[in-house]
Design a protein around this motif. Sequence first.
Motif, short mmCIF file in Angstrom:
data_model
loop_
_atom_site.label_atom_id
_atom_site.label_comp_id
_atom_site.label_asym_id
_atom_site.label_seq_id
_atom_site.Cartn_x
_atom_site.Cartn_y
_atom_site.Cartn_z
N UNK A 14 15.69 140.74 14.54
CA UNK A 14 14.22 140.78 14.49
C UNK A 14 13.81 141.70 13.35
N UNK A 15 12.95 141.19 12.47
CA UNK A 15 12.48 141.97 11.32
C UNK A 15 10.97 141.99 11.33
N UNK A 16 10.38 143.18 11.34
CA UNK A 16 8.92 143.28 11.30
C UNK A 16 8.45 143.40 9.85
N UNK A 17 7.20 143.03 9.64
CA UNK A 17 6.66 143.03 8.28
C UNK A 17 7.38 142.06 7.37
N UNK A 18 7.72 140.89 7.93
CA UNK A 18 8.62 139.97 7.24
C UNK A 18 7.90 138.86 6.48
N UNK A 19 6.58 138.90 6.40
CA UNK A 19 5.85 137.81 5.75
C UNK A 19 5.95 137.85 4.23
N UNK A 66 2.64 139.98 15.25
CA UNK A 66 2.67 141.32 15.83
C UNK A 66 1.67 142.21 15.13
N UNK A 67 1.01 143.05 15.89
CA UNK A 67 0.15 144.11 15.38
C UNK A 67 0.74 145.42 15.88
N UNK A 68 1.35 146.18 14.98
CA UNK A 68 2.04 147.40 15.39
C UNK A 68 1.09 148.50 15.86
N UNK A 74 3.09 144.51 20.52
CA UNK A 74 4.49 144.84 20.26
C UNK A 74 5.37 144.31 21.38
N UNK A 75 4.99 144.56 22.62
CA UNK A 75 5.79 144.08 23.76
C UNK A 75 5.89 142.56 23.76
N UNK A 124 6.87 151.93 15.19
CA UNK A 124 8.32 151.90 15.07
C UNK A 124 8.98 152.33 16.37
N UNK A 125 8.47 153.39 16.97
CA UNK A 125 8.99 153.89 18.25
C UNK A 125 8.84 152.85 19.36
#
Length: 254
Positions: A14-19, A66-68, A74-75, A124-125
């Motif tokens: 899983x990679x966030x900010x992947x756009x 996702x909106x961090x 996040x969940x 991130x946490x």
Amino acid sequence: MTTSHQLLAGRRILITGAARGLGLAFATAAAEAGASVAMADILQDTLQTAVADLQKRGLTVAGFTVDLADPQSIDSCAKASVQWLGGLDGLVNNAAITNSGGKATEQLAIEMWDKVMDVNVRGTWLMTNACLPALRECGRGSVVNLSSDTPLWGATNLLAYVASKSAVIGMTRSLARELGGDNITVNAVAPGLTLVEATEYVPKERHQTYHDRRAIQRDQLPEDVCGAVIFALSDLSRFYTGQVMAVNGGFVMN
């Protein structure tokens, strides 16, 4: 034995900010290395375009919103991603905002500071926590947190971002110790100034400073950072944890 081109064969990432930008480069490299990749981002249209382009190449990827800044988002993202992947072997906490660029410390608004911390640090946490059950279950989990080389040299007029990325380094070290017993590695990658959309605001003078003071004197590109991330996700790094990899062409050496 896997080849260098298939270091992540069978891995679920899983990679966030992947756009776009670095996140898209990481997702592309991971999928090319044999992984199935859940790509998460708040930029829905940009994300779907990126996912479609990679799918056309035959790569195994899917997009998730996702909106961090939103714990519930996040969940939901973590749950949907793990369900699609069928488990989770690696998490790349890449998504972040800058917002404080070009402003001196006394010009920073409290609301802006809090927003940067909510996304870059708390996000991130919380994403790591949301993924922990699946990472524990896989038995060889890897977390890669994207920091920055800015806290390594004390970049000016960027205080909220620098503070947030310094916090990510501290979190990385603490989490490495907390999660080592679960055979989960936690490392940080700290890129230098990279030519992506997110750095378009950076003044020409700072780009030139990086260029001139690097040991390797050229522009830094997204693909320059991918090797460190793939290494940290692979079996090559199973005894490597709690470390900060400064990938900046030798601008900062630690």
